[in-house]
Design a protein around this motif. Structure first.
Motif, PDB file in Angstrom:
ATOM      1  N   ARG A 103       0.850  -1.253  -0.116  1.00  0.00           N
ATOM      2  CA  ARG A 103      -0.038   0.081   0.036  1.00  0.00           C
ATOM      3  C   ARG A 103       0.837   1.314  -0.050  1.00  0.00           C
ATOM      4  O   ARG A 103       0.565   2.257  -0.603  1.00  0.00           O
ATOM      5  CB  ARG A 103      -1.023  -0.041   1.171  1.00  0.00           C
ATOM      6  CG  ARG A 103      -2.028  -0.934   1.097  1.00  0.00           C
ATOM      7  CD  ARG A 103      -2.820  -1.115  -0.245  1.00  0.00           C
ATOM      8  NE  ARG A 103      -3.613  -0.093  -0.333  1.00  0.00           N
ATOM      9  CZ  ARG A 103      -4.236   0.375  -1.720  1.00  0.00           C
ATOM     10  NH1 ARG A 103      -4.310  -0.631  -2.481  1.00  0.00           N
ATOM     11  NH2 ARG A 103      -4.887   1.438  -1.766  1.00  0.00           N
ATOM     12  N   PHE A 104       1.885   1.232   0.674  1.00  0.00           N
ATOM     13  CA  PHE A 104       2.789   2.423   0.701  1.00  0.00           C
ATOM     14  C   PHE A 104       3.307   2.704  -0.477  1.00  0.00           C
ATOM     15  O   PHE A 104       3.464   4.139  -1.252  1.00  0.00           O
ATOM     16  CB  PHE A 104       3.948   2.483   1.617  1.00  0.00           C
ATOM     17  CG  PHE A 104       4.623   3.658   1.587  1.00  0.00           C
ATOM     18  CD1 PHE A 104       4.332   4.961   2.260  1.00  0.00           C
ATOM     19  CD2 PHE A 104       5.982   3.699   1.051  1.00  0.00           C
ATOM     20  CE1 PHE A 104       5.049   6.012   2.001  1.00  0.00           C
ATOM     21  CE2 PHE A 104       6.942   4.716   0.843  1.00  0.00           C
ATOM     22  CZ  PHE A 104       6.236   5.964   1.523  1.00  0.00           C
ATOM     23  N   HIS A 105       3.659   1.934  -1.298  1.00  0.00           N
ATOM     24  CA  HIS A 105       4.423   2.038  -2.835  1.00  0.00           C
ATOM     25  C   HIS A 105       3.289   1.990  -3.835  1.00  0.00           C
ATOM     26  O   HIS A 105       3.479   1.659  -5.051  1.00  0.00           O
ATOM     27  CB  HIS A 105       5.484   0.898  -2.988  1.00  0.00           C
ATOM     28  CG  HIS A 105       6.402   1.096  -2.175  1.00  0.00           C
ATOM     29  ND1 HIS A 105       7.205   2.192  -2.074  1.00  0.00           N
ATOM     30  CD2 HIS A 105       6.958   0.573  -0.965  1.00  0.00           C
ATOM     31  CE1 HIS A 105       8.127   2.193  -1.037  1.00  0.00           C
ATOM     32  NE2 HIS A 105       8.032   1.088  -0.384  1.00  0.00           N
ATOM     33  N   GLN A 108      -0.994   4.460  -7.542  1.00  0.00           N
ATOM     34  CA  GLN A 108      -2.053   5.358  -7.531  1.00  0.00           C
ATOM     35  C   GLN A 108      -2.187   6.285  -6.352  1.00  0.00           C
ATOM     36  O   GLN A 108      -2.390   7.330  -6.534  1.00  0.00           O
ATOM     37  CB  GLN A 108      -3.637   4.641  -7.812  1.00  0.00           C
ATOM     38  CG  GLN A 108      -4.685   5.576  -8.162  1.00  0.00           C
ATOM     39  CD  GLN A 108      -5.739   4.759  -8.393  1.00  0.00           C
ATOM     40  OE1 GLN A 108      -6.103   3.737  -7.478  1.00  0.00           O
ATOM     41  NE2 GLN A 108      -6.783   5.168  -9.063  1.00  0.00           N
ATOM     42  N   SER A 109      -2.115   5.569  -5.082  1.00  0.00           N
ATOM     43  CA  SER A 109      -2.213   6.504  -3.779  1.00  0.00           C
ATOM     44  C   SER A 109      -0.967   7.375  -4.045  1.00  0.00           C
ATOM     45  O   SER A 109      -1.355   8.623  -3.374  1.00  0.00           O
ATOM     46  CB  SER A 109      -2.043   5.273  -2.597  1.00  0.00           C
ATOM     47  OG  SER A 109      -2.876   4.489  -2.510  1.00  0.00           O
ATOM     48  N   GLN A 110       0.230   6.961  -4.141  1.00  0.00           N
ATOM     49  CA  GLN A 110       1.256   7.929  -4.367  1.00  0.00           C
ATOM     50  C   GLN A 110       0.935   9.299  -5.341  1.00  0.00           C
ATOM     51  O   GLN A 110       1.059  10.421  -5.101  1.00  0.00           O
ATOM     52  CB  GLN A 110       2.593   7.468  -4.675  1.00  0.00           C
ATOM     53  CG  GLN A 110       3.066   6.557  -3.753  1.00  0.00           C
ATOM     54  CD  GLN A 110       3.103   7.008  -2.361  1.00  0.00           C
ATOM     55  OE1 GLN A 110       3.868   7.954  -2.061  1.00  0.00           O
ATOM     56  NE2 GLN A 110       2.651   6.238  -1.278  1.00  0.00           N
ATOM     57  N   HIS A 112      -2.190  10.345  -6.112  1.00  0.00           N
ATOM     58  CA  HIS A 112      -3.227  11.184  -5.348  1.00  0.00           C
ATOM     59  C   HIS A 112      -2.537  11.975  -4.321  1.00  0.00           C
ATOM     60  O   HIS A 112      -2.869  13.235  -4.204  1.00  0.00           O
ATOM     61  CB  HIS A 112      -4.321  10.341  -4.969  1.00  0.00           C
ATOM     62  CG  HIS A 112      -4.907   9.396  -6.143  1.00  0.00           C
ATOM     63  ND1 HIS A 112      -5.966   8.566  -5.974  1.00  0.00           N
ATOM     64  CD2 HIS A 112      -4.802   9.732  -7.572  1.00  0.00           C
ATOM     65  CE1 HIS A 112      -6.508   8.220  -6.997  1.00  0.00           C
ATOM     66  NE2 HIS A 112      -5.776   8.630  -7.937  1.00  0.00           N
ATOM     67  N   ARG A 113      -1.556  11.539  -3.251  1.00  0.00           N
ATOM     68  CA  ARG A 113      -1.354  12.412  -2.415  1.00  0.00           C
ATOM     69  C   ARG A 113      -0.273  13.243  -3.134  1.00  0.00           C
ATOM     70  O   ARG A 113      -0.638  14.475  -2.370  1.00  0.00           O
ATOM     71  CB  ARG A 113      -0.181  11.195  -1.644  1.00  0.00           C
ATOM     72  CG  ARG A 113      -1.265  10.143  -0.791  1.00  0.00           C
ATOM     73  CD  ARG A 113      -0.021   9.413   0.031  1.00  0.00           C
ATOM     74  NE  ARG A 113       0.662  10.176   0.899  1.00  0.00           N
ATOM     75  CZ  ARG A 113       1.468   9.644   1.893  1.00  0.00           C
ATOM     76  NH1 ARG A 113       2.028   8.485   1.920  1.00  0.00           N
ATOM     77  NH2 ARG A 113       1.909  10.465   2.733  1.00  0.00           N
ATOM     78  N   PHE A 114       0.441  13.170  -4.084  1.00  0.00           N
ATOM     79  CA  PHE A 114       1.339  14.324  -4.474  1.00  0.00           C
ATOM     80  C   PHE A 114       0.182  15.070  -5.167  1.00  0.00           C
ATOM     81  O   PHE A 114       0.613  16.578  -4.758  1.00  0.00           O
ATOM     82  CB  PHE A 114       2.171  13.541  -5.598  1.00  0.00           C
ATOM     83  CG  PHE A 114       2.853  14.686  -6.385  1.00  0.00           C
ATOM     84  CD1 PHE A 114       3.843  15.645  -5.965  1.00  0.00           C
ATOM     85  CD2 PHE A 114       2.167  14.833  -7.747  1.00  0.00           C
ATOM     86  CE1 PHE A 114       4.202  16.463  -6.850  1.00  0.00           C
ATOM     87  CE2 PHE A 114       3.056  16.008  -8.213  1.00  0.00           C
ATOM     88  CZ  PHE A 114       3.852  16.977  -8.033  1.00  0.00           C
ATOM     89  N   ASN A 116      -2.813  15.879  -4.525  1.00  0.00           N
ATOM     90  CA  ASN A 116      -3.683  16.717  -3.323  1.00  0.00           C
ATOM     91  C   ASN A 116      -2.477  17.961  -2.577  1.00  0.00           C
ATOM     92  O   ASN A 116      -3.176  18.831  -2.388  1.00  0.00           O
ATOM     93  CB  ASN A 116      -4.016  15.626  -2.294  1.00  0.00           C
ATOM     94  CG  ASN A 116      -5.278  15.149  -2.764  1.00  0.00           C
ATOM     95  OD1 ASN A 116      -6.421  15.742  -3.345  1.00  0.00           O
ATOM     96  ND2 ASN A 116      -5.666  13.859  -2.251  1.00  0.00           N
ATOM     97  N   SER A 117      -1.412  17.613  -2.650  1.00  0.00           N
ATOM     98  CA  SER A 117      -0.277  18.477  -1.905  1.00  0.00           C
ATOM     99  C   SER A 117      -0.123  19.699  -2.947  1.00  0.00           C
ATOM    100  O   SER A 117       0.254  20.632  -2.435  1.00  0.00           O
ATOM    101  CB  SER A 117       0.971  17.797  -1.831  1.00  0.00           C
ATOM    102  OG  SER A 117       1.702  17.759  -3.094  1.00  0.00           O
ATOM    103  N   ARG A 123     -10.165  13.139 -10.170  1.00  0.00           N
ATOM    104  CA  ARG A 123      -9.871  11.856 -10.199  1.00  0.00           C
ATOM    105  C   ARG A 123     -10.986  10.820 -10.877  1.00  0.00           C
ATOM    106  O   ARG A 123     -12.278  11.318 -11.003  1.00  0.00           O
ATOM    107  CB  ARG A 123      -9.692  11.497  -8.861  1.00  0.00           C
ATOM    108  CG  ARG A 123     -10.950  11.004  -7.881  1.00  0.00           C
ATOM    109  CD  ARG A 123     -10.709  10.649  -6.448  1.00  0.00           C
ATOM    110  NE  ARG A 123     -10.217   9.242  -6.409  1.00  0.00           N
ATOM    111  CZ  ARG A 123      -9.376   8.724  -5.443  1.00  0.00           C
ATOM    112  NH1 ARG A 123      -9.317   9.572  -4.510  1.00  0.00           N
ATOM    113  NH2 ARG A 123      -9.218   7.509  -5.355  1.00  0.00           N
TER     114      ARG A 123
END
Length: 165
Positions: A103-105, A108-110, A112-114, A116-117, A123
């Motif tokens: 999950r950390f890697h 898609q989550s990475q 989205h986090r970027f 959002n920053s 999306r």
């Protein structure tokens, strides 16, 4: 667990407590430096010379290798350009096709986090295959169970969904 020799992965073994290790782990050694692996960023030559926008060379243009530093500068510049010109809604962060073992890697989550920053993005919802069937099947087979929601309003019985504009 990886075994390295002279800076290269030469062997891999599954974690000792894994009750059912995947046989795919054997691919790691060859995949790490396989000839099909892209070793550095590439940018379309026409985009480098003319910048963003329509270009008749797109689809048949060659790609030019660039440094990681240059690639990051180009990406940062494009994100800034789009954000300033059109707002964060114009930045689409909907990729779902990258695989990951954790999950950390989870790519898609990475992404989205970027995004959002830097203030947000547009999306995707669902995935292309299921989303397409949700739109087309009610129009082909009729509403499921006699009820279906189209365009935010409930439709009953034989009412047709609104025509897309």
């Amino acid at each position: 667990m990886a075994t390295a020799q002279d800076g290269r992965i030469v062997g891999v073994e599954p974690h000792p407590v894994d009750p059912e290790p995947s046989p795919l782990i054997g691919n790691v050694v060859d995949a790490h430096r396989h000839r099909s692996r892209i070793k550095q960023p590439y940018v379309r030559a026409g985009w480098l010379s003319a910048g963003p926008g329509p270009d008749s060379r797109r689809g048949s243009d060659s790609y030019v290798p660039v440094s990681w530093s240059k690639a990051l500068d180009l990406l940062a510049g494009e994100l800034s350009r789009v954000k300033e010109s059109y707002g964060n809604r114009a930045i689409f962060g909907g990729s779902y096709g990258w695989g990951s073992a954790g999950r950390f890697h989870h790519a898609q989550s990475q992404v989205h986090r970027f995004l959002n920053s830097i203030g947000g993005y547009t999306r995707s919802v669902n995935n292309y295959s299921n989303a397409a069937s949700e739109v087309t099947l009610p129009r082909i087979l009729g509403p499921a169970g006699g009820h279906q929601v189209f365009g935010g309003r409930a439709c009953r019985g034989r009412r047709s969904p609104p025509t897309p504009t």
